[in-house]
Design a protein around this motif. Structure first.
Motif, PDB file in Angstrom:
ATOM      1  N   PRO A   1     -30.546 108.741 -18.531  1.00 54.02           N
ATOM      2  CA  PRO A   1     -31.005 107.456 -19.075  1.00 54.02           C
ATOM      3  C   PRO A   1     -30.307 106.278 -18.395  1.00 54.02           C
ATOM      4  N   ALA A   2     -30.824 105.086 -18.648  1.00 57.20           N
ATOM      5  CA  ALA A   2     -30.284 103.882 -18.018  1.00 57.20           C
ATOM      6  C   ALA A   2     -28.844 103.597 -18.455  1.00 57.20           C
TER       7      ALA A   2
ATOM      8  N   LEU B   1     -32.489 118.729  -0.185  1.00 56.39           N
ATOM      9  CA  LEU B   1     -32.436 118.475  -1.628  1.00 56.39           C
ATOM     10  C   LEU B   1     -31.008 118.217  -2.081  1.00 56.39           C
ATOM     11  N   THR B   2     -30.075 118.964  -1.529  1.00 56.28           N
ATOM     12  CA  THR B   2     -28.676 118.770  -1.884  1.00 56.28           C
ATOM     13  C   THR B   2     -28.214 117.364  -1.502  1.00 56.28           C
ATOM     14  N   ARG B   3     -28.586 116.923  -0.294  1.00 58.30           N
ATOM     15  CA  ARG B   3     -28.220 115.562   0.124  1.00 58.30           C
ATOM     16  C   ARG B   3     -28.839 114.523  -0.809  1.00 58.30           C
ATOM     17  N   ARG B   4     -30.082 114.745  -1.215  1.00 58.26           N
ATOM     18  CA  ARG B   4     -30.765 113.790  -2.102  1.00 58.26           C
ATOM     19  C   ARG B   4     -30.083 113.714  -3.470  1.00 58.26           C
ATOM     20  N   VAL B   5     -29.712 114.863  -4.024  1.00 62.52           N
ATOM     21  CA  VAL B   5     -29.035 114.882  -5.323  1.00 62.52           C
ATOM     22  C   VAL B   5     -27.656 114.227  -5.199  1.00 62.52           C
ATOM     23  N   ASN B   6     -26.934 114.513  -4.114  1.00 61.98           N
ATOM     24  CA  ASN B   6     -25.625 113.885  -3.911  1.00 61.98           C
ATOM     25  C   ASN B   6     -25.762 112.371  -3.732  1.00 61.98           C
ATOM     26  N   LEU B   7     -26.809 111.936  -3.026  1.00 69.29           N
ATOM     27  CA  LEU B   7     -27.040 110.511  -2.832  1.00 69.29           C
ATOM     28  C   LEU B   7     -27.352 109.829  -4.164  1.00 69.29           C
ATOM     29  N   ALA B   8     -28.111 110.509  -5.015  1.00 70.43           N
ATOM     30  CA  ALA B   8     -28.417 109.949  -6.338  1.00 70.43           C
ATOM     31  C   ALA B   8     -27.145 109.784  -7.159  1.00 70.43           C
ATOM     32  N   ARG B   9     -26.290 110.806  -7.147  1.00 72.33           N
ATOM     33  CA  ARG B   9     -25.018 110.717  -7.872  1.00 72.33           C
ATOM     34  C   ARG B   9     -24.164 109.571  -7.335  1.00 72.33           C
ATOM     35  N   ASP B  10     -24.034 109.490  -6.012  1.00 70.53           N
ATOM     36  CA  ASP B  10     -23.217 108.439  -5.413  1.00 70.53           C
ATOM     37  C   ASP B  10     -23.773 107.053  -5.712  1.00 70.53           C
ATOM     38  N   THR B  11     -25.091 106.919  -5.718  1.00 71.67           N
ATOM     39  CA  THR B  11     -25.715 105.628  -6.008  1.00 71.67           C
ATOM     40  C   THR B  11     -25.403 105.187  -7.432  1.00 71.67           C
ATOM     41  N   LEU B  12     -25.577 106.105  -8.392  1.00 73.58           N
ATOM     42  CA  LEU B  12     -25.332 105.748  -9.795  1.00 73.58           C
ATOM     43  C   LEU B  12     -23.858 105.508 -10.084  1.00 73.58           C
TER      44      LEU B  12
ATOM     45  N   ARG C   1     -26.628 111.711   9.583  1.00 78.35           N
ATOM     46  CA  ARG C   1     -25.883 110.474   9.342  1.00 78.35           C
ATOM     47  C   ARG C   1     -26.759 109.376   8.771  1.00 78.35           C
ATOM     48  N   ALA C   2     -28.038 109.410   9.037  1.00 77.51           N
ATOM     49  CA  ALA C   2     -28.943 108.337   8.642  1.00 77.51           C
ATOM     50  C   ALA C   2     -29.504 108.599   7.242  1.00 77.51           C
ATOM     51  N   LEU C   3     -28.667 108.495   6.243  1.00 80.96           N
ATOM     52  CA  LEU C   3     -29.141 108.657   4.871  1.00 80.96           C
ATOM     53  C   LEU C   3     -29.773 107.356   4.400  1.00 80.96           C
ATOM     54  N   PRO C   4     -30.997 107.405   3.922  1.00 81.19           N
ATOM     55  CA  PRO C   4     -31.631 106.185   3.442  1.00 81.19           C
ATOM     56  C   PRO C   4     -31.010 105.746   2.113  1.00 81.19           C
ATOM     57  N   ALA C   5     -31.080 104.472   1.859  1.00 83.00           N
ATOM     58  CA  ALA C   5     -30.579 103.955   0.592  1.00 83.00           C
ATOM     59  C   ALA C   5     -31.522 104.396  -0.516  1.00 83.00           C
ATOM     60  N   MET C   6     -30.966 104.561  -1.703  1.00 87.67           N
ATOM     61  CA  MET C   6     -31.766 104.986  -2.845  1.00 87.67           C
ATOM     62  C   MET C   6     -31.624 103.949  -3.943  1.00 87.67           C
ATOM     63  N   SER C   7     -32.736 103.579  -4.546  1.00 90.04           N
ATOM     64  CA  SER C   7     -32.679 102.609  -5.636  1.00 90.04           C
ATOM     65  C   SER C   7     -32.081 103.278  -6.869  1.00 90.04           C
ATOM     66  N   ILE C   8     -31.582 102.457  -7.790  1.00 88.58           N
ATOM     67  CA  ILE C   8     -30.974 102.986  -9.011  1.00 88.58           C
ATOM     68  C   ILE C   8     -32.016 103.700  -9.857  1.00 88.58           C
ATOM     69  N   GLU C   9     -33.232 103.163  -9.899  1.00 89.63           N
ATOM     70  CA  GLU C   9     -34.297 103.796 -10.681  1.00 89.63           C
ATOM     71  C   GLU C   9     -34.632 105.176 -10.119  1.00 89.63           C
ATOM     72  N   GLU C  10     -34.707 105.259  -8.797  1.00 90.65           N
ATOM     73  CA  GLU C  10     -35.003 106.543  -8.156  1.00 90.65           C
ATOM     74  C   GLU C  10     -33.862 107.530  -8.399  1.00 90.65           C
ATOM     75  N   ALA C  11     -32.625 107.061  -8.332  1.00 87.79           N
ATOM     76  CA  ALA C  11     -31.475 107.929  -8.576  1.00 87.79           C
ATOM     77  C   ALA C  11     -31.480 108.447 -10.013  1.00 87.79           C
TER      78      ALA C  11
END
Length: 139
Positions: A87-88, A116-127, A70-80
């Motif tokens: 690209p931007a 890794l799956t959670r990280r990729v999903n978090l990146a998608r959700d962030t962007l 449950r404790a997913l850390p926030a991800m910056s847009i640059e990191e995502a």
């Protein structure tokens, strides 16, 4: 009752081989120690002590993992952007396409890991969230 200890060791070996073991949190370490004590007690012919310890260890480990998930850390847009390698000025369709491409490689069913799956999903959700927020602001 020695089969319980052998089964526990086999599960640990399997998890280690699959790369699913990492440094445990304090709660996980206590659960592991309880599980070892329970397996040892059951193997010595004391199932009245061993089985409740094993059950308690399993419940404690399950709770620790749920809390961690449950404790997913926030991800910056640059990191995502770096995770998905977009690209931007990428639009939502590009982000989704890159997510699908990458998730095929890192998903646990394809030999990847849940982390890794959670990280990729978090990146998608962030962007996608940033794009949605930008569109709301423009209205």
């Amino acid at each position: 009752m020695a089969w319980i200890a052998i089964a526990a060791l086999a599960l640990i070996a399997w998890a280690w081989k699959k790369g699913r073991l990492r440094a445990p949190t304090p709660a996980e370490a206590i659960a592991i120690l309880l599980g070892i004590a329970g397996a040892a007690s059951a193997a010595k012919g004391k199932p009245i002590i061993g089985i409740p310890l094993l059950i308690g260890a399993a419940m404690m480990l399950n709770r620790a993992r749920r809390i961690q998930d449950r404790a997913l850390p926030a991800m910056s847009i640059e990191e995502a952007r770096a995770v998905l390698d977009v690209p931007a000025d990428a639009d939502a369709d590009t982000i989704r396409a890159e997510h699908r491409r990458l998730i095929r490689r890192v998903h646990p069913d394809a030999g990847g890991s849940a982390a890794l799956t959670r990280r990729v999903n978090l990146a998608r959700d962030t962007l996608l969230g940033a794009i949605e927020q930008r569109e709301r602001y423009r209205r």
